[in-house]
Design an enzyme around this catalytic site. Structure first.
Site, PDB file in Angstrom:
ATOM      1  CE  LYS A   1      14.974 -25.935  60.267  1.00  0.00           C
ATOM      2  NZ  LYS A   1      15.595 -27.059  59.517  1.00  0.00           N
TER       3      LYS A   1
ATOM      4  CB  SER B   1      14.130 -30.182  61.359  1.00  0.00           C
ATOM      5  OG  SER B   1      15.101 -29.634  60.488  1.00  0.00           O
TER       6      SER B   1
ATOM      7  CB  SER C   1      15.420 -30.732  57.462  1.00  0.00           C
ATOM      8  OG  SER C   1      15.703 -31.679  58.448  1.00  0.00           O
TER       9      SER C   1
END
Length: 470
Positions: A81, A156, A180
């Protein structure tokens, strides 16, 4: 065999590489081919490090042939990420304001992944500074679930969940400050555990450190457990980091199902749950009772929605911290994040301290539940994936809120407030074939119990062989 079917799980890849049945360079090439064939439509990856990853893989193949194995992830490629600091590699954090930022130091989770032999193949998409549960992004393009490319992947950690579900990589790393890793896992059909706060160390400091967790997104429960074995433990960079676990999480997955006191709550805060989600979760709970012999008690929880606590901690923390550096660049930001920064100034110290006190009170209430039960079951989300170009499903729009996505994620952020381990595991599909997630919440520090039940759930309701029609 399709390119998608060539990408093994982490455990399978690790064993095959160690036994010289799989060439790491071949695996990296297959991952690159898979990414290039679908990334344009799904928006999972940003920067790819093709040559560097292939060079590492070739070296690790040579090492494996002479019996030298760096660790349990030797030669396995991962997506990262694009919030995690990676030494010498651009970390945009999903923002047009940070396109040239290159950290000088690895985050602890990255350092441990490398030390265990993992290969960083590329950076996966995130919403701007990880601020929202939707998947909109000006940097990467809006994330889309591989099961229907018109619909959101959730965020996210959008790119990480997409990449795993679409068989671009065996696994990926994500972070969770309000859901997330669990939100995109529910929408994409992957497994993710948000562990007890501090289980996997985080760095650098965050203004919402009391909410923020790091962890993997995987295809299987056992893959996640292996990664938690590798990534957990204290680190000097994180003052909240917990001591090393006393037992292996992978071993917990292999152990017989332990006697459990399990509570099942159909909803929280009287939020209406999509009927298809409710039916799938009900069916999973019934299957658990019948095939695993788990005694499950259905309960109603009269907790008050802690959304105002979450909004104050999230908006005041992130809004004020980022506002100091980005106040003159709001035009470059996601409009919702810009509103958060502009609105953060309305909070004063007294309100922030009130929210901190209320957080403690809500946490005490949740911990009391776990004096009588080992695990809590509930839907991960009350809604199915919605348009990838929207920030909320119809009926859940909250334009007056600084954290509007909390309206449609009411089952995830409460356990960031309390720090409890909470996993999302696929438990069924909608009529349109969209994944549905079951959330399994444990008492603090009891990840082993969550892994144990989830591994047995996966055994009676396997998901890994389901591959999106790409």
């Amino acid at each position: 065999m399709s390119d998608f079917a060539k990408i093994p799980s982490v455990l399978d890849a690790s064993a095959a590489i160690r036994e010289c049945r799989l060439d790491p360079a071949s695996l990296v090439r297959d991952c690159i081919d898979s990414i290039k064939s679908t990334n344009q439509s799904l928006n999972a990856f940003g920067d790819l490090y093709e040559e560097a990853a292939l060079e590492q893989a070739r070296e690790m193949a040579r090492e494996a042939r002479v019996g030298r194995v760096r660790g349990p992830l030797h030669g396995v490629p991962f997506g990262i990420k694009d919030l995690f600091y990676t030494q010498g590699l651009r970390t945009t954090r999903g923002s047009l304001t940070a396109l040239d930022f290159v950290p000088e130091r690895d985050a602890p989770i990255i350092r441990r992944l490398k030390q265990a032999g993992g290969i960083i193949l590329g950076k996966t998409a995130t919403t701007e500074f990880g601020w929202t549960g939707a998947s909109t992004s000006r940097v990467f393009g809006n994330g889309r679930t591989p099961w229907d490319q018109r619909l959101t992947s959730g965020g996210s950690s959008s790119g990480s969940a997409i990449a795993v579900a679409a068989r671009m990589v065996p696994a990926a790393l994500g972070s969770d400050g309000g859901g997330s890793v669990r939100i995109p896992s529910a929408f994409c059909g992957t497994f993710a555990l948000k562990a007890t706060l501090g289980r996997i160390p985080t760095w650098p400091w965050s203004a919402t450190e009391m909410l923020s967790h790091a962890g993997p997104i995987t295809r299987t429960v056992r893959d996640s457990a292996l990664l938690f074995d590798v990534l957990s433990g204290p680190d000097a960079l994180d003052h909240q980091a917990l001591p090393a676990p006393q037992a292996s999480y992978l071993a917990a997955c292999e152990a017989p199902l332990v006697p459990l006191r399990v509570a099942y709550c159909r909803t929280l805060f009287d939020v209406a749950v999509d009927p298809q989600i409710a039916a799938a979760v009900d069916a999973a709970v019934s299957q658990m009772r019948e095939e695993l012999g788990v005694a499950v008690e259905e309960i109603h929880l009269d907790w008050q929605d802690p959304v105002r606590i979450f909004e104050t901690l999230w908006a005041a923390g992130r809004g004020i911290a980022y506002g100091k550096t980005l106040a003159d660049r709001l035009d470059l930001l996601d409009p919702g994040f810009a509103r958060l920064i502009e609105g953060a100034g309305r909070f004063d110290l007294e309100q922030y301290l009130d929210a901190s006190r209320a957080r403690a009170q809500f946490s005490n209430q949740v911990q009391q539940l776990f004096e009588g039960y080992d695990l809590l079951l509930l839907p991960t989300l009350p809604v199915l994936p919605f348009s990838a170009d929207a920030v909320a499903p119809p009926g859940f729009e909250r334009p007056d809120s600084l954290v509007p996505w909390a309206a449609w994620t009411p089952f995830t952020y409460p356990f960031n407030i309390t720090g409890n381990p909470a996993a999302s595991i696929p438990c069924g599909v909608s009529r349109e074939g969209l994944p549905i997630g079951l959330q399994v919440v444990g008492a603090r520090h009891q990840e082993g119990a969550v892994f144990n039940l989830c591994a047995h759930l996966e055994a009676i309701n396997p998901w890994e062989q389901r591959i999106p029609d790409l």
